[in-house]
Design an enzyme around this catalytic site. Structure first.
Site, PDB file in Angstrom:
ATOM      1  N   GLU A 266      -9.373  -5.052  -6.914  1.00 12.15           N
ATOM      2  CA  GLU A 266      -8.873  -4.369  -5.593  1.00 12.15           C
ATOM      3  C   GLU A 266      -9.191  -3.227  -5.945  1.00 12.15           C
ATOM      4  OE1 GLU A 266      -5.033  -5.701  -4.458  1.00 12.15           O
ATOM      5  OE2 GLU A 266      -5.273  -7.427  -4.261  1.00 12.15           O
ATOM      6  N   HIS A 284      -3.986  -4.713   0.532  1.00 10.84           N
ATOM      7  CA  HIS A 284      -2.509  -4.837  -0.453  1.00 10.84           C
ATOM      8  C   HIS A 284      -1.751  -4.419  -0.327  1.00 10.84           C
ATOM      9  CE1 HIS A 284      -1.651  -7.790  -4.950  1.00 10.84           C
ATOM     10  NE2 HIS A 284      -0.270  -6.992  -4.037  1.00 10.84           N
TER      11      HIS A 284
END
Ligand code: MLT
Length: 329
Positions: A266, A284
């Site tokens: 990420e 997220h």
């Protein structure tokens, strides 16, 4: 002479509780410091508290370099980015926020289930591009379908309760759950093995923690066990899914689609999922509601203030006061 820093915050953790903490203690807000581990290793020498989200790698080396550290406060539920054992060995309190964002994550899960079932993002793009071909946007109801919850902790439980309100059957896989626990009694999922859950569910949602035990648990072979019309949702940890395996299974139409709020890296470096209409991607944001973030920031600030003031953390994971104080470590 500048005031020594009491609290080092290495990610974007802001809000009224943080403003209040800054009025009482010397707090360094460095939202990008997690991206510079070498600089962090230098800056960690003096603070008594470290406040992080999920992107700061709190390694054993970092904890060793933190000579005055008393508490590591994780603004979030998962502790996979914190070496808890090393912190415990060093006598440092590890605190987290295990329930504060659970409702938000469960609500997002339901949002993603509906988005997949009714193809909401796709239909939105279609209308914005000038279309009105509603005959191309047949979806499916949640009512009467089976939801498979992989990991029946707090978020799995809250998701199951909401799915029940939609008239869904609920299966759960969780080798660690106590069948007599309140969530089990309340939500009444049928406990099954993972393969049976994958075979029998119309929606599979993942709520497992990260870490060595769960890494790559859901790969190509497992996705092939799902129904071809079923959907997969991951709002937990990206590393639980083997992304290449999921892509291959989607290419071969072994499942109907997926929604991913979390990724193995990420932000993702290169992304084959972005070209697909059968995949919904989010950055997220499971815990990112005003309500959840207020609870999360309030909890970490309260625990930091308590520990630095000689008191006890409420949401501690290992011990409530630094063991340095107890054992003279
Ligand atoms: C959590 O572990 O609570 C969530 O993933 C949220 C976050 O890390 O920001």
């Amino acid at each position: 002479m500048s005031t020594p820093i009491d609290v080092l915050v290495t990610e974007n953790i802001v809000g009224q509780p943080m403003d209040e903490l800054r009025g009482k203690l010397s707090v360094a807000l460095e939202p990008d410091l997690w991206k510079k581990p070498d600089l962090l290793a230098e800056k960690i020498a003096t603070p008594r508290a470290l406040v992080v989200r999920n992107q700061t790698r709190v390694t054993e080396d970092l904890i060793r370099a933190a000579g005055r550290l008393e508490i590591i406060a994780r603004a979030g539920a998962g502790l996979d980015n914190v070496d808890v054992e090393a912190a415990s060995r060093a006598g440092v309190v590890v605190a987290s926020t295990p329930i504060q964002n659970a409702v938000s994550v469960a609500e997002l899960t339901l949002g993603l289930m509906l988005s997949l079932a009714r193809r909401i993002p796709e239909a939105d793009r279609h209308v914005k591009a000038g279309g009105w071909a509603r005959q191309n946007y047949y979806g499916t109801e949640l009512f009467g379908k089976t939801l498979g919850v992989v990991g029946f902790g707090r978020i799995g439980f809250l998701t199951a309760m909401r799915a029940r309100a939609f008239g869904m059957e609920v299966l759960a896989y969780d080798p660690y759950v106590d069948p007599d626990s309140l969530p089990m009694i309340e939500a009444q999922p049928i406990l099954v093995e993972l393969d049976e859950l994958l075979r029998s569910s119309d929606f599979v949602t993942c709520h497992l923690p990260g870490g060595k035990q769960t890494q790559g648990l859901l790969g190509y072979d497992r996705f092939c066990r799902m129904k071809p019309a079923a959907y997969f949702i991951n709002v937990a940890r990206g590393e639980v899914v083997d992304e290449a395996g999921l892509l291959r299974a989607l290419d071969e139409r072994r499942l109907a689609g997926a929604a991913l709020d979390v990724r193995s890296t990420e932000p993702p470096e290169s992304d084959a999922f972005t070209r697909r209409d059968d995949v919904i991607l989010l950055p997220h944001i499971g815990a990112f509601t005003h309500e959840a973030q207020h609870r999360v920031v309030a909890s970490v600030c309260r625990d930091v203030q308590a520990v630095l003031g000689g008191g006890r953390a409420i949401n501690y994971f290992n011990f409530p006061i630094p063991r340095k104080q107890v054992d003279g470590l």
